[in-house]
Design an enzyme around this catalytic site. Structure first.
Site, PDB file in Angstrom:
ATOM      1  N   ILE A 180       1.199  -1.177  -0.425  1.00 63.85           N
ATOM      2  CA  ILE A 180      -0.009  -0.098  -0.405  1.00 63.85           C
ATOM      3  C   ILE A 180       1.193   1.377  -0.072  1.00 63.85           C
ATOM      4  CG2 ILE A 180      -0.224   0.113   2.672  1.00 63.85           C
ATOM      5  CD1 ILE A 180      -2.965   1.546   2.130  1.00 63.85           C
ATOM      6  N   SER A 181       0.833   2.616  -1.205  1.00 64.05           N
ATOM      7  CA  SER A 181       1.567   3.024  -1.139  1.00 64.05           C
ATOM      8  C   SER A 181       1.964   3.921  -0.096  1.00 64.05           C
ATOM      9  CB  SER A 181       1.158   3.799  -2.742  1.00 64.05           C
ATOM     10  OG  SER A 181       1.188   2.880  -3.493  1.00 64.05           O
ATOM     11  N   GLN A 182       2.954   4.724  -0.043  1.00 66.07           N
ATOM     12  CA  GLN A 182       2.984   6.352   0.997  1.00 66.07           C
ATOM     13  C   GLN A 182       2.011   6.905   0.568  1.00 66.07           C
ATOM     14  OE1 GLN A 182       6.701   7.515  -0.252  1.00 66.07           O
ATOM     15  NE2 GLN A 182       6.827   9.370   1.603  1.00 66.07           N
TER      16      GLN A 182
END
Length: 225
Positions: free
Chosen positions: A72-74
């Site tokens: 899950i991206s920054q």
């Protein structure tokens, strides 16, 4: 992903709203100025999208591993890519790589429809369940090959790619409307750049938005145990 900030140090006894407000302050300081986007980030509970093992890191400005070797991206990268799309409420958006569904949820609060493709069936099912909990009803799902896009629903106003493309994605660009925008990482290994393409008739204006690091976009659908 390459963190673009020093990170956010959370305390276990800190109220969730305080963590959210601190994250939003950090994003604003890094140039995220779209008020509609900031509102969407504030009201999309990131803790719903991260594995239980990492719940205490839900509101950190950092990438978090999820199932199937994905991430899950920054939040800063999610915000940067979303802002770069220049979204309007009437837009139809194609997302390549549903993943946890967090980026999908942000998009759904900002546009008319989101068409999202995921090569891992289990991730797609989990994301759809989360979206139902949030009563997000403008998302259409496909289990399939992101490289192929969704030609039956093309052309799209916007396309967002959430995994690294090894080369210029001509099949996806062909599914953009004229003056449409596609944002996504491109490159191999640790050498990746976040690019924004704007379609101008049969040509494309390309802008480099900076260095990033994503998992690679893999052709085909995944075989899971």
């Amino acid at each position: 992903m390459i963190d673009k900030s020093a990170g956010i140090d959370e305390s276990a006894d800190e109220a969730p709203q305080t963590r959210i407000e601190r994250l939003l302050t950090s994003l604003k300081a890094q140039g995220i100025a779209d008020e509609r986007l900031l509102h969407a980030l504030e009201y999309t509970p990131r803790d719903l999208f991260v594995p239980d093992l990492f719940l205490d890191r839900s509101w950190e400005d950092s990438a978090i591993p999820i199932n199937c070797g994905q991430t899950i991206s920054q939040p800063y990268i999610v915000a940067l890519m979303t802002q770069a799309l220049k979204l309007e409420g009437r837009h139809r958006v194609l997302e390549i790589g549903t993943g946890s569904g967090y980026q999908t949820a942000i998009l759904s609060r900002l546009v008319r429809y989101v068409y999202t493709i995921e090569r891992y069936r289990s991730l797609m099912v989990e994301a759809e369940t989360r979206h139902k909990r949030l009563m997000l009803e403008n998302i259409i799902y496909r289990f399939g090959d992101g490289w192929e896009g969704w030609p039956e629903q093309a052309p799209f106003d916007r396309i967002l790619v959430t995994a690294a493309l090894p080369e210029e994605p001509l099949p996806l660009l062909a599914q953009l409307k004229n003056n449409g925008i596609m944002v996504g990482p491109q490159g191999r290994g640790s050498v990746q750049r976040l690019l924004r393409y704007t379609r101008k008739d049969d040509s494309y204006l390309t802008e480099d938005l900076g260095e990033v690091r994503f998992v690679p976009l893999i052709a085909g659908v995944a075989k899971e145990a």
